[in-house]
Design a protein around this motif. Structure first.
Motif, PDB file in Angstrom:
ATOM      1  N   PRO A 157       0.852  -1.185   0.000  1.00 27.46           N
ATOM      2  CA  PRO A 157       0.000   0.000   0.000  1.00 27.46           C
ATOM      3  C   PRO A 157       0.890   1.239   0.000  1.00 27.46           C
ATOM      4  N   VAL A 158       0.363   2.342  -0.515  1.00 26.30           N
ATOM      5  CA  VAL A 158       1.087   3.610  -0.547  1.00 26.30           C
ATOM      6  C   VAL A 158       0.446   4.547   0.474  1.00 26.30           C
ATOM      7  N   SER A 159       1.278   5.101   1.341  1.00 26.38           N
ATOM      8  CA  SER A 159       0.824   6.068   2.327  1.00 26.38           C
ATOM      9  C   SER A 159       1.490   7.409   2.032  1.00 26.38           C
ATOM     10  N   VAL A 160       0.698   8.472   2.049  1.00 25.31           N
ATOM     11  CA  VAL A 160       1.199   9.816   1.781  1.00 25.31           C
ATOM     12  C   VAL A 160       1.151  10.597   3.090  1.00 25.31           C
ATOM     13  N   LYS A 161       2.274  11.158   3.478  1.00 27.55           N
ATOM     14  CA  LYS A 161       2.394  11.910   4.730  1.00 27.55           C
ATOM     15  C   LYS A 161       2.782  13.351   4.430  1.00 27.55           C
ATOM     16  N   VAL A 162       2.491  14.250   5.382  1.00 29.54           N
ATOM     17  CA  VAL A 162       2.746  15.673   5.162  1.00 29.54           C
ATOM     18  C   VAL A 162       3.431  16.285   6.381  1.00 29.54           C
ATOM     19  N   VAL A 163       4.585  16.918   6.129  1.00 29.53           N
ATOM     20  CA  VAL A 163       5.214  17.779   7.120  1.00 29.53           C
ATOM     21  C   VAL A 163       4.610  19.155   6.878  1.00 29.53           C
ATOM     22  N   LEU A 164       3.848  19.628   7.823  1.00 30.99           N
ATOM     23  CA  LEU A 164       3.143  20.889   7.661  1.00 30.99           C
ATOM     24  C   LEU A 164       3.715  21.915   8.628  1.00 30.99           C
ATOM     25  N   ASN A 165       4.264  22.980   8.078  1.00 32.84           N
ATOM     26  CA  ASN A 165       4.831  24.034   8.905  1.00 32.84           C
ATOM     27  C   ASN A 165       3.739  25.048   9.228  1.00 32.84           C
ATOM     28  N   LEU A 166       3.399  25.158  10.505  1.00 33.37           N
ATOM     29  CA  LEU A 166       2.439  26.160  10.982  1.00 33.37           C
ATOM     30  C   LEU A 166       3.214  27.166  11.828  1.00 33.37           C
ATOM     31  N   PRO A 188       0.620  13.667   9.763  1.00 33.74           N
ATOM     32  CA  PRO A 188      -0.708  13.464   9.200  1.00 33.74           C
ATOM     33  C   PRO A 188      -0.581  12.870   7.799  1.00 33.74           C
ATOM     34  N   GLY A 189      -1.524  12.033   7.459  1.00 31.62           N
ATOM     35  CA  GLY A 189      -1.511  11.422   6.137  1.00 31.62           C
ATOM     36  C   GLY A 189      -2.274  10.126   6.135  1.00 31.62           C
ATOM     37  N   GLY A 190      -2.288   9.478   4.989  1.00 31.57           N
ATOM     38  CA  GLY A 190      -3.023   8.228   4.875  1.00 31.57           C
ATOM     39  C   GLY A 190      -2.815   7.575   3.529  1.00 31.57           C
ATOM     40  N   LYS A 191      -3.605   6.568   3.294  1.00 32.87           N
ATOM     41  CA  LYS A 191      -3.459   5.737   2.098  1.00 32.87           C
ATOM     42  C   LYS A 191      -3.928   6.458   0.838  1.00 32.87           C
ATOM     43  N   LEU A 192      -3.168   6.227  -0.214  1.00 28.47           N
ATOM     44  CA  LEU A 192      -3.526   6.684  -1.548  1.00 28.47           C
ATOM     45  C   LEU A 192      -4.759   5.910  -1.981  1.00 28.47           C
ATOM     46  N   GLU A 193      -5.799   6.628  -2.374  1.00 27.75           N
ATOM     47  CA  GLU A 193      -7.031   5.981  -2.806  1.00 27.75           C
ATOM     48  C   GLU A 193      -7.064   5.861  -4.324  1.00 27.75           C
ATOM     49  N   LEU A 194      -7.890   4.963  -4.816  1.00 26.97           N
ATOM     50  CA  LEU A 194      -8.028   4.712  -6.242  1.00 26.97           C
ATOM     51  C   LEU A 194      -8.326   6.010  -6.991  1.00 26.97           C
ATOM     52  N   LYS A 195      -7.611   6.240  -8.074  1.00 23.40           N
ATOM     53  CA  LYS A 195      -7.750   7.414  -8.951  1.00 23.40           C
ATOM     54  C   LYS A 195      -7.343   8.724  -8.283  1.00 23.40           C
ATOM     55  N   THR A 235      -4.176  11.253  -6.900  1.00 23.02           N
ATOM     56  CA  THR A 235      -2.747  11.517  -7.019  1.00 23.02           C
ATOM     57  C   THR A 235      -2.165  11.609  -5.611  1.00 23.02           C
ATOM     58  N   PRO A 236      -0.873  11.396  -5.453  1.00 22.39           N
ATOM     59  CA  PRO A 236      -0.281  11.581  -4.125  1.00 22.39           C
ATOM     60  C   PRO A 236      -0.510  12.992  -3.579  1.00 22.39           C
ATOM     61  N   GLU A 237      -0.461  13.993  -4.451  1.00 24.66           N
ATOM     62  CA  GLU A 237      -0.677  15.374  -4.010  1.00 24.66           C
ATOM     63  C   GLU A 237      -2.097  15.572  -3.491  1.00 24.66           C
ATOM     64  N   SER A 238      -3.085  15.022  -4.201  1.00 21.66           N
ATOM     65  CA  SER A 238      -4.469  15.184  -3.735  1.00 21.66           C
ATOM     66  C   SER A 238      -4.711  14.391  -2.454  1.00 21.66           C
ATOM     67  N   THR A 239      -4.005  13.277  -2.294  1.00 18.71           N
ATOM     68  CA  THR A 239      -4.092  12.529  -1.034  1.00 18.71           C
ATOM     69  C   THR A 239      -3.559  13.381   0.106  1.00 18.71           C
ATOM     70  N   VAL A 286      -4.792  16.285   5.092  1.00 16.12           N
ATOM     71  CA  VAL A 286      -4.645  17.472   5.948  1.00 16.12           C
ATOM     72  C   VAL A 286      -6.026  17.957   6.386  1.00 16.12           C
ATOM     73  N   GLU A 287      -6.972  17.949   5.461  1.00 16.28           N
ATOM     74  CA  GLU A 287      -8.347  18.345   5.811  1.00 16.28           C
ATOM     75  C   GLU A 287      -8.985  17.355   6.776  1.00 16.28           C
ATOM     76  N   GLU A 288      -8.856  16.049   6.482  1.00 17.94           N
ATOM     77  CA  GLU A 288      -9.509  15.031   7.307  1.00 17.94           C
ATOM     78  C   GLU A 288      -8.902  14.903   8.704  1.00 17.94           C
ATOM     79  N   GLU A 289      -7.582  14.884   8.784  1.00 10.45           N
ATOM     80  CA  GLU A 289      -6.937  14.584  10.059  1.00 10.45           C
ATOM     81  C   GLU A 289      -6.654  15.813  10.914  1.00 10.45           C
ATOM     82  N   LEU A 290      -6.567  16.987  10.287  1.00  8.84           N
ATOM     83  CA  LEU A 290      -6.255  18.207  11.045  1.00  8.84           C
ATOM     84  C   LEU A 290      -7.351  19.261  10.960  1.00  8.84           C
TER      85      LEU A 290
END
Length: 151
Positions: free
Chosen positions: A22-31, A48-55, A57-61, A66-70
């Motif tokens: 599985p592919v997981s996309v994570k984000v270092v977010l500077n606040l 924060p981050g999670g699994k790449l969903e079908l269709k 992109t890693p960027e959209s993931t 960021v919206e879902e978890e934070l």
């Protein structure tokens, strides 16, 4: 090779195995110099981050997570760019391919804890090395810090 002991390997041709992860996309977010981290069920801090969903992109993931978890607005992120990648062995039989991104948050909302994690913390860069966190996350945060302070 015993694929029962290594279920992430799939035999494509006799004796030829491929990683199936599985592919997981994570984000270092500077606040404003603080990095939001989330505590997982293993009592480790993680990005924060999670699994790449079908269709997706890693960027959209990255933006979705960021919206879902934070609870932060994805359209307030700037400079989203790939920082690092690695294969992470969560358990002996559970590996995941992690792609990490870095970005700066320009919004005014404060991050909030979702129901996916146990705790939310905001940490300055200098406190990261002392946290209970897998080393690749620490490496990613440090790489983003270096890029962010240079640019």
């Amino acid at each position: 090779m015993n694929t029962e002991q290594q279920p992430y390997l799939v035999e494509r041709n006799r004796g030829y195995f491929e990683y199936q992860l599985p592919v997981s996309v994570k984000v270092v977010l500077n606040l404003s110099g603080m990095i939001p981290l989330l505590k997982n069920e293993r009592e480790e801090w993680e990005l924060p981050g999670g699994k790449l969903e079908l269709k997706e992109t890693p960027e959209s993931t990255a933006l979705r997570e960021v919206e879902e978890e934070l609870g932060l607005e994805a359209n307030k992120l700037t400079g989203l760019q790939i920082v690092d990648s690695w294969v992470y062995e969560i358990f002996v039989h559970r590996h995941v391919f992690v792609v990490s991104y870095g970005a700066e948050y320009l919004g005014t909302k404060r991050p909030r804890l979702s129901n996916e994690h146990k705790e939310l913390g905001l940490f300055p860069y200098e406190d990261i090395s002392a946290l209970n966190m897998p080393q690749p996350y620490k490496r990613t945060i440090d790489s983003w810090r270096i890029r962010h302070t240079v640019n």
